[in-house]
Each structure stands twice: as C-alpha cells, then as structure tokens.
Design a protein around this motif. Structure first.
Motif, short mmCIF file in Angstrom:
data_model
loop_
_atom_site.label_atom_id
_atom_site.label_comp_id
_atom_site.label_asym_id
_atom_site.label_seq_id
_atom_site.Cartn_x
_atom_site.Cartn_y
_atom_site.Cartn_z
N TYR A 198 -6.03 3.19 -14.88
CA TYR A 198 -5.19 2.55 -13.86
C TYR A 198 -3.69 2.67 -14.16
N SER A 232 -5.45 3.38 -7.57
CA SER A 232 -5.23 1.94 -7.80
C SER A 232 -6.45 1.23 -7.23
N SER A 233 -6.53 -0.06 -7.45
CA SER A 233 -7.81 -0.73 -7.12
C SER A 233 -8.08 -0.82 -5.62
N LYS A 234 -7.02 -0.87 -4.79
CA LYS A 234 -7.15 -1.08 -3.33
C LYS A 234 -7.91 -2.38 -3.01
N LEU A 235 -7.78 -3.34 -3.89
CA LEU A 235 -8.47 -4.61 -3.66
C LEU A 235 -7.66 -5.59 -2.81
N SER A 236 -6.39 -5.27 -2.57
CA SER A 236 -5.49 -6.25 -1.94
C SER A 236 -5.97 -6.78 -0.58
N GLU A 244 -0.91 -7.23 -12.94
CA GLU A 244 -0.56 -7.20 -11.51
C GLU A 244 -1.11 -8.44 -10.79
N ARG A 285 0.85 -11.32 -8.47
CA ARG A 285 0.36 -11.96 -7.24
C ARG A 285 0.47 -13.48 -7.35
N TRP A 296 -1.85 1.18 5.77
CA TRP A 296 -1.78 1.18 4.31
C TRP A 296 -0.53 1.91 3.84
N ASN A 338 1.98 0.97 -3.36
CA ASN A 338 3.04 0.10 -3.89
C ASN A 338 4.33 0.88 -4.10
N ARG A 386 5.94 1.28 -0.78
CA ARG A 386 6.51 0.02 -0.27
C ARG A 386 7.86 -0.27 -0.93
N ASP A 439 -3.35 -5.46 4.28
CA ASP A 439 -3.48 -6.46 3.21
C ASP A 439 -2.40 -7.54 3.30
N HIS A 440 -1.83 -7.73 4.51
CA HIS A 440 -0.69 -8.65 4.55
C HIS A 440 -1.03 -10.03 3.99
N ASP A 441 -0.17 -10.48 3.11
CA ASP A 441 -0.25 -11.83 2.57
C ASP A 441 1.18 -12.36 2.61
N ASN A 464 4.09 -10.44 0.59
CA ASN A 464 4.95 -9.60 1.42
C ASN A 464 6.39 -10.11 1.40
N ASN A 511 7.97 -10.00 -2.15
CA ASN A 511 8.38 -8.66 -2.58
C ASN A 511 9.60 -8.18 -1.81
C1 LIG Z 1 7.96 -4.65 0.18
C2 LIG Z 1 6.57 -4.95 -0.35
C3 LIG Z 1 5.66 -5.66 0.42
C4 LIG Z 1 4.38 -5.96 -0.08
N1 LIG Z 1 3.50 -6.67 0.71
C5 LIG Z 1 2.28 -7.02 0.21
C6 LIG Z 1 1.36 -7.77 1.00
O1 LIG Z 1 1.63 -8.17 2.14
N2 LIG Z 1 0.15 -8.07 0.45
C7 LIG Z 1 -0.19 -7.68 -0.83
O2 LIG Z 1 -1.29 -7.97 -1.27
N3 LIG Z 1 0.67 -7.00 -1.60
C8 LIG Z 1 1.89 -6.66 -1.12
N4 LIG Z 1 2.76 -5.93 -1.91
C9 LIG Z 1 2.40 -5.68 -3.32
C10 LIG Z 1 1.69 -4.36 -3.64
O3 LIG Z 1 2.36 -3.29 -3.06
C11 LIG Z 1 0.23 -4.38 -3.17
O4 LIG Z 1 -0.42 -5.54 -3.63
C12 LIG Z 1 -0.53 -3.17 -3.74
O5 LIG Z 1 0.09 -1.99 -3.34
C13 LIG Z 1 -1.95 -3.20 -3.25
O6 LIG Z 1 -2.65 -2.07 -3.71
P1 LIG Z 1 -3.82 -2.23 -4.76
O7 LIG Z 1 -4.77 -3.28 -4.31
O8 LIG Z 1 -4.36 -0.87 -5.01
O9 LIG Z 1 -3.02 -2.77 -6.02
P2 LIG Z 1 -3.28 -2.60 -7.57
O10 LIG Z 1 -2.17 -1.80 -8.11
O11 LIG Z 1 -4.65 -2.14 -7.85
O12 LIG Z 1 -3.09 -4.10 -8.11
C14 LIG Z 1 -4.17 -5.04 -8.17
C15 LIG Z 1 -3.81 -6.27 -7.36
O13 LIG Z 1 -2.67 -6.92 -7.89
C16 LIG Z 1 -1.89 -7.48 -6.85
N5 LIG Z 1 -0.55 -6.89 -6.85
C17 LIG Z 1 -0.20 -5.67 -7.31
N6 LIG Z 1 1.14 -5.49 -7.19
C18 LIG Z 1 1.63 -6.63 -6.64
C19 LIG Z 1 2.93 -7.07 -6.27
N7 LIG Z 1 4.03 -6.32 -6.44
N8 LIG Z 1 3.05 -8.28 -5.71
C20 LIG Z 1 1.98 -9.08 -5.52
N9 LIG Z 1 0.74 -8.72 -5.87
C21 LIG Z 1 0.56 -7.52 -6.42
C22 LIG Z 1 -2.62 -7.16 -5.55
O14 LIG Z 1 -3.41 -8.25 -5.18
C23 LIG Z 1 -3.46 -5.96 -5.92
O15 LIG Z 1 -4.61 -5.81 -5.12
C24 LIG Z 1 4.03 -5.58 -1.41
C25 LIG Z 1 4.96 -4.86 -2.17
C26 LIG Z 1 6.20 -4.54 -1.66
C27 LIG Z 1 7.18 -3.78 -2.51
#
Ligand SMILES: Cc1cc2nc3c(=O)[nH]c(=O)nc-3n(C[C@H](O)[C@H](O)[C@H](O)COP(=O)(O)OP(=O)(O)OC[C@H]3O[C@@H](n4cnc5c(N)ncnc54)[C@H](O)[C@@H]3O)c2cc1C
Length: 422
Positions: free
Chosen positions: A226, A239-243, A279, A283, A342, A345, A348, A376-378, A382, A385
C-alpha cells in the motif's frame, strides 16, 4: 412493551453498531428507520444538486442492502423523506415510543438534526464511526490538537481500538412493522453504464463493502504494498478504495482496523500495513475537527477564521469542473471525477490546490463540486481536506501549492493517465 426507534444515518450496517447494540439491549422491540433529508440533496449555492448521480446510486444500493440485512433478521427498514425531527415525531406518535437511538455524527448539519430531534424526543446518541472513540482520546474533543502530527503522536501512545460488537441474531420489531422502500422520485437518478475507463465499479452496501475489504486484504496481499502504490492514479488495487463504504457506514473504521491486525498476524506487519491505519487516523482527525469547530468547517474563513480570499468567477469554475482549464494533469483528474464519481487522493490534492492557488477561486466552490460528485463524499473529510489545501484549516504551513507539471512528472511519468482521460 418497551419499544424504540433505531434511526439509521451514515451507519448502514448491523455489525459493530453501538446504537443497534444498545437499542436491542434496552428494548423488546426496535423500529429501524432511515430518513432522507432533502435539504442535503437539493441545490447547492451554485445550482447543481448537492448529491449527484454516483452518490445517489451508491446510497440507494446501500439502503437496499441494509433492508435485506434487516429482513434476514426478521425486521425491515422504513425509509422516509423529510426533516428528521418531523419524521421521527410522526413515527413516535404512530408507534407509541419517544425513545430514539442513533449514531452520533459530527458535521454541522447533522448536529443541527440531532438538536432538533432531541428537542422533541428522547434521543440517545451512541459512538460515531471513528477508529478511536471520543471518550478514549487522551484529551477532550474541545482540546483536539490543531495539527495532525500532534494528534497522531498523542493517540498512538495508547488510545485503544475497541473490540467489535457482534451483529444481533434477530431483530424484534412489532408484527405490523412492514418497512417502506425509498421512492425513486425522492432521489432521481438516470441509469447509465459505467465509463469503461473507471478505476473500478463501486456497488453500495455492506455486502460489496465486505467483498472489497476481503479482496484488498486477501491472498493477493495488496495491503503489503500500500505505501508504495497509494499515490498511483490508475488501478483498482493501488489503494484500498474503502472510502465509499466507510462514508456510508456500511463498514466501520474499527472493522477495517481489526482486519488489518488479522492480516498482520497472518502475513506480517510492515510500513504499508501501518500506513493504512495512519490514513484511518487522518479520517478520525477530520471527524473530531468537525466536532470541535462546528459550523466553521463550512465557512469561508475556515476553522482558522482567516480573512476571505478567492473569487467566484463562474467561467473559470466551469472550466475546472469540466476539465477544460488547459492544464492536462488537472483536466484529466476533473474528467475522471465527472465521468465516474471517483478521483485518487493524489488527484484530489492537485485539483483542489489548482482551484485555490492557480485559479484564485473561493475554495468552497470546489468543496461543493466534490460533494456533488464524489461517490465517497463525507462532510468532515471533504470540507476538512479542502480547508487544509486552501490554508484555512489544520495545515501548519501557509499557501501549500502543488505544481501540477511536477506532480504529473512524479505520478504520471509516462503520461498514461493523462492520455486515458484526454
Ligand atoms: C480535496 C479533498 C477532498 C476529499 N474528500 C473526501 C471525501 O469526501 N470523503 C473521503 O472519504 N475522503 C476524502 N478525501 C480523502 C482521500 O482523498 C480519500 O479518503 C481517499 O482518496 C479514498 O481512497 P481510498 O479509500 O483508496 O484511500 P486509502 O488510501 O486506501 O486510505 C484508507 C482510508 O483512509 C481514509 N483516508 C485516506 N486519506 C484520507 C484523508 N486525506 N482524509 C480523510 N480520510 C482519509 C479513507 O477513509 C480511506 O478509505 C479528500 C481529499 C482531498 C484532498
């Protein structure tokens, strides 16, 4: 007969569910209810709806999956559309109970919903979907450190992750409780095929969420890589794509943590397994930041209460939304978002930085657009960040601008990502 309403919010699962566990322990009959608050889906200040097609589809699938889980336990989900306080008051009259159990949520509008419900009914709030529970932090939420690293150092010294709560075997609801499906007209969405370039297909609901968790932490051992792959722009398993499942609460953050610990016991711990938990702490940090700062998370000056900067030039904003800025790396990311719901990160961070620092726009315009499109909006992640990138949030450094050309050179060296979305 003791009876209570169980108000489902962003917690669309039955396992590791503190509110459900408490409701089942205290009452003989439980009435599972979910309320779509139209204020959270209708027009944003910029005209487009707050929830767009990808999130709506995912939410509808998640609701259907929750209903199926409840029916398998002998109950059913009753879905209503309206303001939660009014809808719950109505159900309370019909079913003769004033007690409502629910998961606590920290974003401002959700806090407002809770205040309105608590003013009319006996609202009992339970633990949020965070890795660490607020009561287990080594400080009160009001004393949350301003900077993530300080937060992490403190919690890593010993805040425990709680054991998982079991799913109940059966759920007792009144014999006349039939459940009610979400009407299509409440959240209209046109069926459309996936864009073939999409990084993967996201199906809403716990069933698909568990499949994704099992896949990512399965025998192919994606998790062990990862840290090296998480910044990649292409590929489902980088990445996990679990968001999306965490955002809807189809999975709990604690479930992911326990799965990581299980994986470490089987395959060994390394920097990557640590980094996924790191990560999840990000969150948590944004969840607790929302709890501490309330409405400021959504205001232009941010939690730092800085003087407003950025303008509302709609022509530039449209170009950014539609991937027509002329900057290929930014445009590719924005097109991916618009076509699939989608964006990685890395994408974004760059797209947000470009809107704020290169286009000079009000950061909230970007946050609204992400809210509209991101599957994945939260609200806490969101808006937290966005504030961070805009320099009005928790970032200790001022004016952190990403150079898109340099970033493209680092993360899309052969140009395959930009070509895919050109
Ligand atoms: C401008 C901006 C807006 C974003 N909006 C959202 C949103 O609405 N919802 C959202 O879940 N994430 C958001 N993120 C954070 C992050 O980009 C996503 O969580 C991540 O890309 C999801 O992919 P993943 O599940 O493969 O993450 P992984 O890299 O596999 O990470 C595992 C988990 O960790 C959490 N995580 C990882 N990075 C962040 C972070 N920077 N902030 C908070 N949690 C994080 C997520 O729950 C994620 O599923 C945002 C980031 C930016 C820069």
């Amino acid at each position: 007969m003791s009876r209570a309403i169980l108000w489902f919010r962003n917690d669309l699962r039955l396992a590791d569910h503190p509110a459900l566990t408490a409701a089942c322990a205290a009452h003989e009959e439980v009435l599972p209810v979910l309320i779509i608050d139209p204020r959270q889906h209708e027009a944003s200040p910029f005209g487009f709806d707050r929830s767009g097609p990808f999130r709506r589809r995912f939410l509808k699938e998640s609701i259907a999956d929750l209903d199926a889980q409840l029916r398998a336990k002998g109950s059913a989900l009753h879905v209503r559309v309206g303001e939660p306080a009014a809808e719950l008051a109505h159900l309370s009259e019909v079913w003769g109970t004033r007690v409502v159990h629910a998961q606590q949520l920290y974003a401002w509008e959700e806090q407002e919903q809770e205040r309105a419900v608590a003013a009319a009914l006996d609202l009992r709030l339970h633990a949020p979907n965070t890795l660490l529970l607020p009561g287990d932090l080594p400080f009160t939420v009001e004393k949350l450190p301003h900077v993530f690293t300080a937060f992490r150092h403190k919690v890593e010294k010993g805040s425990p992750v709680r054991p998982l709560l079991p799913e109940p075997d059966r759920l007792r609801s009144p014999a006349a409780w039939k459940g009610r499906a979400l009407e299509d007209s409440a959240l209209p969405v046109q069926a459309s095929a996936d864009d073939p370039r999409a990084v993967m297909h996201f199906t809403g609901g716990r069933t698909a969420g568990l499949e994704r968790l099992t896949h990512y932490l399965g025998p192919e051992r994606h998790l062990s890589h990862y840290k090296e792959t998480r910044n990649a722009l292409l590929g489902a398993d980088n990445s996990s794509k679990l968001s999306p499942w965490l955002a809807t609460g189809a999975l709990s953050a604690r479930e992911v943590w326990h799965a990581v610990k299980h994986y470490e016991a089987e395959h060994g711990a390394n920097e990557s397994t640590y980094w996924l938990v790191f990560e999840l702490l990000w969150r948590d940090f944004f969840q607790f930041t929302a709890a501490k700062h309330g409405r400021d998370l959504f205001l232009r000056g941010g939690i730092a209460r800085k003087p407003p900067t950025g303008n509302a030039d709609l022509r530039r904003f449209s170009a950014w939304c539609e991937g027509r800025t002329g900057q290929p790396f930014i445009d590719a990311n924005m097109r991916e978002l618009a076509a699939t719901g989608w964006m990685s990160n890395r994408g974004r961070q760059n797209a947000a930085s470009y809107l704020v620092h290169d286009l000079g726009l009000d950061w909230r315009m970007g946050a609204w657009w992400f809210e509209h499109l991101l599957i994945d909006h939260d609200p806490c992640s969101n808006w937290g960040n966005w504030q961070y990138v805009a320099g009005v949030g928790n970032d200790p450094r001022e004016g952190r601008r990403f150079d898109p050309e340099r970033q493209a050179g680092m993360y899309d060296a052969d140009g395959s990502y930009v070509r895919l979305w050109s």
